[in-house]
Design a protein around this motif. Sequence first.
Motif, short mmCIF file in Angstrom:
data_model
loop_
_atom_site.label_atom_id
_atom_site.label_comp_id
_atom_site.label_asym_id
_atom_site.label_seq_id
_atom_site.Cartn_x
_atom_site.Cartn_y
_atom_site.Cartn_z
N UNK A 161 0.82 -1.23 0.00
CA UNK A 161 0.00 0.00 0.00
C UNK A 161 0.85 1.27 0.00
N UNK A 162 1.88 1.29 0.86
CA UNK A 162 2.67 2.52 0.98
C UNK A 162 3.36 2.86 -0.34
N UNK A 163 3.85 1.84 -1.02
CA UNK A 163 4.53 2.07 -2.30
C UNK A 163 3.56 2.59 -3.35
N UNK A 164 2.37 2.00 -3.39
CA UNK A 164 1.36 2.40 -4.38
C UNK A 164 0.96 3.85 -4.14
N UNK A 165 0.63 4.18 -2.88
CA UNK A 165 0.18 5.55 -2.57
C UNK A 165 1.32 6.54 -2.78
N UNK A 166 2.55 6.10 -2.49
CA UNK A 166 3.69 6.99 -2.71
C UNK A 166 3.81 7.34 -4.20
N UNK A 167 3.57 6.33 -5.06
CA UNK A 167 3.63 6.58 -6.51
C UNK A 167 2.54 7.56 -6.92
N UNK A 168 1.35 7.42 -6.32
CA UNK A 168 0.24 8.33 -6.65
C UNK A 168 0.56 9.74 -6.16
N UNK A 169 1.15 9.83 -4.96
CA UNK A 169 1.52 11.15 -4.44
C UNK A 169 2.55 11.79 -5.36
N UNK A 170 3.47 10.98 -5.89
CA UNK A 170 4.46 11.52 -6.83
C UNK A 170 3.77 12.11 -8.07
N UNK A 171 2.79 11.37 -8.62
CA UNK A 171 2.09 11.91 -9.80
C UNK A 171 1.35 13.20 -9.42
N UNK A 172 0.81 13.26 -8.20
CA UNK A 172 0.11 14.46 -7.73
C UNK A 172 1.02 15.66 -7.69
N UNK A 173 2.21 15.43 -7.14
CA UNK A 173 3.15 16.55 -6.97
C UNK A 173 3.65 17.03 -8.34
N UNK A 174 3.93 16.07 -9.25
CA UNK A 174 4.37 16.46 -10.60
C UNK A 174 3.25 17.21 -11.31
N UNK A 175 2.03 16.74 -11.14
CA UNK A 175 0.87 17.39 -11.76
C UNK A 175 0.70 18.81 -11.23
N UNK A 176 0.87 18.99 -9.92
CA UNK A 176 0.73 20.33 -9.33
C UNK A 176 1.83 21.26 -9.84
N UNK A 177 3.05 20.74 -9.95
CA UNK A 177 4.16 21.56 -10.44
C UNK A 177 3.94 21.92 -11.91
N UNK A 178 3.43 20.96 -12.69
CA UNK A 178 3.14 21.18 -14.11
C UNK A 178 2.09 22.28 -14.28
#
Length: 487
Positions: free
Chosen positions: A297-314
């Motif tokens: 779970x932690x790895x999956x959610x971490x990957x999603x958080x990464x996409x969130x942060x990249x999306x916000x920066x974009x």
Amino acid sequence: MAQQHIDHEQGSVKRELKTRHLSMIALGGSIGTGLFVASGSAISTAGPGGALIAYIGIGLMVYFLMTSLGEMATYIPVSGSFATYAGRFVDPALGFAMGWNYWFNWAITLAVDVSTTAIVMHFWLPHIPGWIFSMFFLAVIFIINALSVRSFGETEYWLSIIKVVTVIVFLIVGFLTIFGIMGGKGPAIGLHNFTISKAPFVGGIPAILSVFVVAGFSFQGTELIGITAGESATPETSIPKAIKQVFWRILLFYILAIFVIAAILPYTSKDLLGSGASDVAISPFTLVFRRVGLASAASVINAVILTSVISAANSGMYASTRMLWAMSKQNIAPKIFGRVNGRGVPVAALLMTTVVGLFTFLTGIWGQRIYLFLVSASGLTGFIAWLGIAISHYRFRKAFIAQGHQLSELKYHAKLFPFGPILAMVLGILVIIGQDLHAVKTFDWQALGVSYMSVPLFIILFTYYKIRYKTHMIPLDEVDLTKIHHD
């Protein structure tokens, strides 16, 4: 069908964003670490009931802001969005202050998000220096935005879909857990956690008000839809459609997600106190998935958080670049930022935003105090932009009627005028004041300075322009309501 780009004005951006892009940009802009991580701290602060009230309140405010913005953006679709509207419908000084304020906000947010990517990557690769990841992601985001507006829209679309799918799976798993269909043996949890100890309301009105601020930050970015209006292929139909969809989705995602987290994890749980990307192991989403036996779970959610942060920066890179370009067109920013290349990308504005983002990020490594200063300086700027949208719309509608126009001329009508913008103004002021009630009560000047720094900065910008150009509030019958045609 609108032409792909505007011919009548040299140096224009291209109208290549479709309805699906707009919907996902506004939706993706508001689903981020605020939902995946900070929602837990909202529940532990105000209890399940308090957190739900705060999120519903801010959700309503955002809805009225979106409809206000939608009415103006379908009538006059421009990339400068609310800075242009404030300058046209209220006072040129307000437009100037809002434009620079918003550009500054997103340029700093870009740096914060880029720094956060390093924290997220650290979860998997703890031995590699964080700045390497940050530089890599900053370069990727720069390239996406430098290619074309379509590459920005397409990237945002797919990053947002990842977030949306995660939330939907989380809600399904969550409800199955509440009803006892998944998640271990024993009786169903039901709504037991809503009634333990002092729940559902903990800490009364002050606690709810402080969660209003957290919820407000979670919803920041929804106003991006106004900026994208200038590059939408069919603004008259795309914007109203995107606003309608976004409102229901945001309400469903946020309200249901908070409900699920509050039902499964008691508000007294220490695990709900995480608030940043480094707390991924105790993200409410991770905890709920782990509870039903998803070991990774932690790895999956971490990957999603990464996409969130990249999306916000974009999104931040895009919003600040377009705002700088639009201000240049209105002669409130240097002329060079108004130039675009053959693909319709304002390269000078993009470079300037990247430099500020890079500088802020580097201060995070070498000058922690400057970094914290810059971050807190941009803290309330999003709320100030929201206030400006509400004021601009109120004046727009008043001027529209005062000049003898009929409401039937508007392609899209904001609901419940004037209640909508007035409610948004009142809640906006409440959130700004409630930013740090403790510092206000104890007259802690240092904390006050950090929490409310955006306000004097905005006032300085506004006053400078007002004194220098002797501007005044535009009388209703002199407000410029000429449409901008894009065909």
